[in-house]
Design a protein around this motif. Sequence first.
Motif, PDB file in Angstrom:
ATOM      1  N   ARG A   1       4.747  14.053 -11.694  1.00 19.97           N
ATOM      2  CA  ARG A   1       5.252  14.094 -13.070  1.00 19.97           C
ATOM      3  C   ARG A   1       4.218  14.668 -14.023  1.00 19.97           C
ATOM      4  O   ARG A   1       4.551  15.426 -14.921  1.00 19.97           O
ATOM      5  CB  ARG A   1       5.666  12.695 -13.525  1.00 19.97           C
ATOM      6  N   TRP A   2       2.934  14.295 -13.838  1.00 14.32           N
ATOM      7  CA  TRP A   2       1.882  14.819 -14.705  1.00 14.32           C
ATOM      8  C   TRP A   2       1.820  16.335 -14.572  1.00 14.32           C
ATOM      9  O   TRP A   2       1.723  17.047 -15.578  1.00 14.32           O
ATOM     10  CB  TRP A   2       0.533  14.196 -14.346  1.00 14.32           C
TER      11      TRP A   2
ATOM     12  N   ARG B   1       1.729   6.530  -6.969  1.00 14.37           N
ATOM     13  CA  ARG B   1       0.673   7.422  -7.462  1.00 14.37           C
ATOM     14  C   ARG B   1       1.070   8.884  -7.247  1.00 14.37           C
ATOM     15  O   ARG B   1       0.847   9.723  -8.125  1.00 14.37           O
ATOM     16  CB  ARG B   1      -0.644   7.117  -6.745  1.00 14.37           C
ATOM     17  N   ALA B   2       1.661   9.192  -6.096  1.00 17.13           N
ATOM     18  CA  ALA B   2       2.105  10.566  -5.833  1.00 17.13           C
ATOM     19  C   ALA B   2       3.149  10.994  -6.855  1.00 17.13           C
ATOM     20  O   ALA B   2       3.119  12.130  -7.347  1.00 17.13           O
ATOM     21  CB  ALA B   2       2.661  10.674  -4.415  1.00 17.13           C
ATOM     22  N   GLU B   3       4.055  10.105  -7.196  1.00 17.70           N
ATOM     23  CA  GLU B   3       5.087  10.430  -8.186  1.00 17.70           C
ATOM     24  C   GLU B   3       4.474  10.604  -9.572  1.00 17.70           C
ATOM     25  O   GLU B   3       4.858  11.504 -10.319  1.00 17.70           O
ATOM     26  CB  GLU B   3       6.168   9.345  -8.216  1.00 17.70           C
TER      27      GLU B   3
ATOM     28  N   GLU C   1       0.827  -1.201   0.000  1.00 20.74           N
ATOM     29  CA  GLU C   1       0.000   0.000   0.000  1.00 20.74           C
ATOM     30  C   GLU C   1       0.865   1.258   0.000  1.00 20.74           C
ATOM     31  O   GLU C   1       0.550   2.229  -0.692  1.00 20.74           O
ATOM     32  CB  GLU C   1      -0.943   0.002   1.210  1.00 20.74           C
ATOM     33  N   ALA C   2       1.951   1.262   0.747  1.00 22.45           N
ATOM     34  CA  ALA C   2       2.853   2.419   0.770  1.00 22.45           C
ATOM     35  C   ALA C   2       3.489   2.632  -0.601  1.00 22.45           C
ATOM     36  O   ALA C   2       3.601   3.767  -1.064  1.00 22.45           O
ATOM     37  CB  ALA C   2       3.929   2.227   1.833  1.00 22.45           C
TER      38      ALA C   2
END
Length: 74
Positions: A45-46, A39-41, A32-33
Motif C-alpha cells: 500500500r505504501w 507487513r507485506a500489505e 508470525e504469518a
Amino acid sequence: MTRKTRVSVTIDEALVAKAKAAGINLSAVAEEAIRFETRAEEMRRWAEENRAALQAKARLVEDEGLWSDGLRLF
C-alpha cells in the motif's frame, strides 16, 4: 506483554495433526504469518500511495544521475 485475543480458524485436519506431532505451536506460527502478511500489505500500500513520487525520483536520477556519481572508484 502483548494482549492476546482468541480467534477461530479453520485448518486442514491432517495438517494440524502433523504440526502437533512435530511440536509446532500453531498459535505462534499463525501469529508470525499474520504479522508477515500484514507487513507485506502495508509495504504494498505504501508503494502504491507513493508511486508517483517514486517514479519522479527515478526520472530525476535517470536525468541527472546520483550526487555520488563522480566519487565512484569503480
